[in-house]
Write a protein that holds these residues in place. Sequence first.
Motif, PDB file in Angstrom:
ATOM      1  N   HIS A  30       0.829  -1.204   0.000  1.00  0.00           N
ATOM      2  CA  HIS A  30       0.000   0.000   0.000  1.00  0.00           C
ATOM      3  C   HIS A  30       0.863   1.254   0.000  1.00  0.00           C
ATOM      4  N   HIS A  31       0.452   2.223  -0.795  1.00  0.00           N
ATOM      5  CA  HIS A  31       1.141   3.504  -0.874  1.00  0.00           C
ATOM      6  C   HIS A  31       0.670   4.430   0.246  1.00  0.00           C
ATOM      7  N   PHE A  32       1.620   4.923   1.046  1.00  0.00           N
ATOM      8  CA  PHE A  32       1.365   5.952   2.047  1.00  0.00           C
ATOM      9  C   PHE A  32       2.461   7.006   1.930  1.00  0.00           C
ATOM     10  N   ALA A  33       2.070   8.234   1.633  1.00  0.00           N
ATOM     11  CA  ALA A  33       3.035   9.325   1.460  1.00  0.00           C
ATOM     12  C   ALA A  33       3.430   9.876   2.827  1.00  0.00           C
ATOM     13  N   ILE A  34       4.239   9.109   3.530  1.00  0.00           N
ATOM     14  CA  ILE A  34       4.748   9.489   4.853  1.00  0.00           C
ATOM     15  C   ILE A  34       6.263   9.370   4.814  1.00  0.00           C
ATOM     16  N   HIS A  35       6.964  10.377   5.318  1.00  0.00           N
ATOM     17  CA  HIS A  35       8.422  10.448   5.297  1.00  0.00           C
ATOM     18  C   HIS A  35       8.922  10.750   3.899  1.00  0.00           C
ATOM     19  N   SER A  36       8.464   9.972   2.938  1.00  0.00           N
ATOM     20  CA  SER A  36       8.812  10.178   1.542  1.00  0.00           C
ATOM     21  C   SER A  36       7.544  10.014   0.714  1.00  0.00           C
ATOM     22  N   ALA A  37       7.452  10.763  -0.375  1.00  0.00           N
ATOM     23  CA  ALA A  37       6.236  10.715  -1.198  1.00  0.00           C
ATOM     24  C   ALA A  37       5.939   9.321  -1.707  1.00  0.00           C
ATOM     25  N   ASP A  38       6.971   8.475  -1.789  1.00  0.00           N
ATOM     26  CA  ASP A  38       6.803   7.130  -2.335  1.00  0.00           C
ATOM     27  C   ASP A  38       6.806   6.047  -1.261  1.00  0.00           C
ATOM     28  N   GLY A  39       6.318   6.366  -0.057  1.00  0.00           N
ATOM     29  CA  GLY A  39       6.279   5.366   1.006  1.00  0.00           C
ATOM     30  C   GLY A  39       5.400   4.179   0.636  1.00  0.00           C
ATOM     31  N   ASN A  40       5.918   2.985   0.840  1.00  0.00           N
ATOM     32  CA  ASN A  40       5.217   1.747   0.484  1.00  0.00           C
ATOM     33  C   ASN A  40       5.296   0.788   1.666  1.00  0.00           C
ATOM     34  N   VAL A  41       4.148   0.508   2.288  1.00  0.00           N
ATOM     35  CA  VAL A  41       4.118  -0.393   3.439  1.00  0.00           C
ATOM     36  C   VAL A  41       3.641  -1.768   3.004  1.00  0.00           C
ATOM     37  N   ILE A  42       3.978  -2.771   3.810  1.00  0.00           N
ATOM     38  CA  ILE A  42       3.491  -4.128   3.599  1.00  0.00           C
ATOM     39  C   ILE A  42       2.495  -4.453   4.702  1.00  0.00           C
TER      40      ILE A  42
END
Length: 293
Positions: free
Chosen positions: A158-170
């Motif tokens: 999932h894309h979450f724009a946190i810390h960096s615009a391209d934050g990607n969490v699992i």
Amino acid sequence: MSKMTETLSTLEPYPGIFAYYDGRVEGRRLHAEGPNWLDDGAYSLGVASYAVVDGDEALVYDTHISLAHATAIRTHLKSLGVRTICVVLSHWHKDHIAGNAVFADCEIIALTLTAQKLQENRDRIEAATPPIAPLIMPARMFDEKLELFVGQRRVELHHFAIHSADGNVIWLPDEKLLLAGDTLEDTVTYIAEPKQIATHIGELQRLREWPIDRILPSHGDKARIAEGGYAPSLIDANRSYLERLAAAIARGETAIPPLKDFAAADIASGAILYFPPYEAVHQSNIAAVTAAM
């Protein structure tokens, strides 16, 4: 064992979930005495890459801070009987993609934004200290969400724009477990994009709505990660820090307390753990946000 990986630990906070943790070793540097991204931006604060394993399949979340670290991860997975590996990148920053070349024969998955950032910054990344050359680029890109299976395990990106615009969490929905990358951090988040704090706060609020049980961040306390990670209160602590810091600077405050005092309530509650080297991160954050206002 390479000297680069003498302090690398392989943790298993949950069955089939491995954390490859290195750093937070007092007085130790891996690359050089002089300033460099590996020692100053990753190893000093502690850094973990992760693997999700089921049967002979594995997903590697970030390729760590050196080729030696990536090789150690791959060697460990081979010892478990893993034959098929895919790699997922949390975002484009150097301490998360330095070992990509070790997995050049594997599918490397990233957000389209991550691929764009890597391409835009490729020359600087390959010429960094230490260099990451050649930089192996992701081959499969996605936007917002991607569902995968690792063996029988369901995995969502999932894309979450946190810390960096391209934050990607699992997100592991069956376990209610979040592998957070740099979207969450202990003691506090490093503000890499100070002009986007409002976006980061909103995205943290969105993340807090998920039914998360535990969180495994890339930068955090080794013992807490080994014991199963952080409660969702880590999200609250990271959001509160951003909100209060931005508000204080917007009011023109110049005497912002040291981190130990500024985050005292969340430290006392146990949501975060105080690690003194984050005082330097706090000061860097103050300077960055002040300059962006």
